[in-house]
Design an enzyme around this catalytic site. Structure first.
Site, PDB file in Angstrom:
ATOM      1  N   CYS A  47       0.840  -1.202   0.000  1.00  8.76           N
ATOM      2  CA  CYS A  47       0.000   0.000   0.000  1.00  8.76           C
ATOM      3  C   CYS A  47       0.870   1.245   0.000  1.00  8.76           C
ATOM      4  O   CYS A  47       1.372   1.664   1.050  1.00  8.76           O
ATOM      5  CB  CYS A  47      -0.927  -0.010   1.220  1.00  8.76           C
ATOM      6  SG  CYS A  47      -1.969   1.463   1.344  1.00  8.76           S
ATOM      7  N   CYS A  68      -0.535   4.121   2.074  1.00  4.71           N
ATOM      8  CA  CYS A  68      -0.337   3.945   3.515  1.00  4.71           C
ATOM      9  C   CYS A  68       1.095   4.277   3.932  1.00  4.71           C
ATOM     10  O   CYS A  68       1.328   4.924   4.955  1.00  4.71           O
ATOM     11  CB  CYS A  68      -0.646   2.508   3.925  1.00  4.71           C
ATOM     12  SG  CYS A  68      -2.245   1.885   3.389  1.00  4.71           S
ATOM     13  N   ASP A  69       2.072   3.812   3.158  1.00  2.00           N
ATOM     14  CA  ASP A  69       3.464   3.822   3.613  1.00  2.00           C
ATOM     15  C   ASP A  69       4.390   4.732   2.820  1.00  2.00           C
ATOM     16  O   ASP A  69       5.569   4.864   3.160  1.00  2.00           O
ATOM     17  CB  ASP A  69       4.026   2.392   3.552  1.00  2.00           C
ATOM     18  CG  ASP A  69       3.253   1.434   4.449  1.00  2.00           C
ATOM     19  OD1 ASP A  69       2.741   1.893   5.492  1.00  2.00           O
ATOM     20  OD2 ASP A  69       3.160   0.243   4.115  1.00  2.00           O
TER      21      ASP A  69
END
Length: 241
Positions: A131, A134-135
């Site tokens: 992701c 997300c990261d």
């Protein structure tokens, strides 16, 4: 007792909930962890009708959720469904709670799958991610690799250029599968370098990822490419189990 219980609160589940609740049926949507599905982790959605300038994935799914709730649908976020007992009345067990429904809609979506190469499982959460939204911010001014050649891979590679100083796109073929417009953006982005006919054979490092070991299948060569992170976009598995 509900008229309809819907498993999954991604685009399909929430759309079903909008129709069901708006039709006057008592509706419950059960979702693992957070409503929105995978699209909620997508930075920008450009191909959904009605948003000519695009819309954030999370924002789009929040609007769908609000729309379903406005018509009377209930949404419950849980850890997992323990069991489903089909019958004239279907029963869905979640911990100590049992929800009964005259009809059950399963819209449980997909989960990303990895390559299965050496080091991938070991470094998941320590340099291997599925992701970018997300990261991605963890890799500011660093070097990352995106594995894959479809829309998801190229979209997330473009997103990662906001943070990383260099993004390798590692693709096993000699051409991308992504939409033409995405390909043109990737080719034009100076932070993206494409590695063609390339397959990641191993993710390497000690405590965190430090490199990927890549085979160039068209010429039978192996190269170690230094990277700080690896983002896998090589396929998805339906959550039908």
């Amino acid at each position: 007792m509900y008229d309809i219980v819907i498993l999954g609160a991604g685009p399909a589940g929430l759309t079903a909930a909008i129709y069901s609740a708006r039709g006057g049926l008592k509706t419950l949507v059960v979702e693992r962890q957070m409503a929105g599905g995978q699209i909620a982790t997508t930075d920008l959605v450009e191909n959904y009708p009605g948003f000519p300038d695009g819309i954030g994935g999370y924002e789009l799914m929040e609007l769908m959720k609000q729309q379903a709730v406005r018509f009377g649908a209930e949404i419950r976020e849980i850890e997992a469904v323990d069991s489903i007992t089909p019958g004239q009345v279907h029963r869905v067990a979640v911990g100590e709670d049992v929800y009964e429904a005259r009809a059950l809609i399963i819209a449980t979506g997909l989960d990303p799958v990895g390559l299965g190469c050496g080091g991938e499982a070991h470094f998941t959460g320590r340099g291997v991610s599925f992701c970018a939204t997300c990261d991605g911010a963890l890799y500011r001014d660093k070097v990352v690799a995106v594995v894959g050649g479809g829309n998801s891979a190229v979209e997330e590679a473009l997103f990662l250029t906001r943070f990383a100083r260099k993004v390798y796109v590692v693709h096993r073929r000699d051409k991308l599968r992504a939409d033409w417009v995405l390909q043109q953006r990737a080719f034009a982005n100076p932070r993206i370098e494409l590695l063609w006919n390339a397959q990641v054979r191993e993710v390497r490092g000690e405590n965190v990822v430090t490199s990927i070991y890549v085979e160039f299948t068209d010429r039978g060569e192996f190269t170690e490419v230094p990277v700080d992170g690896v983002f896998m976009y090589v396929g998805q598995r339906p959550n039908t189990d």
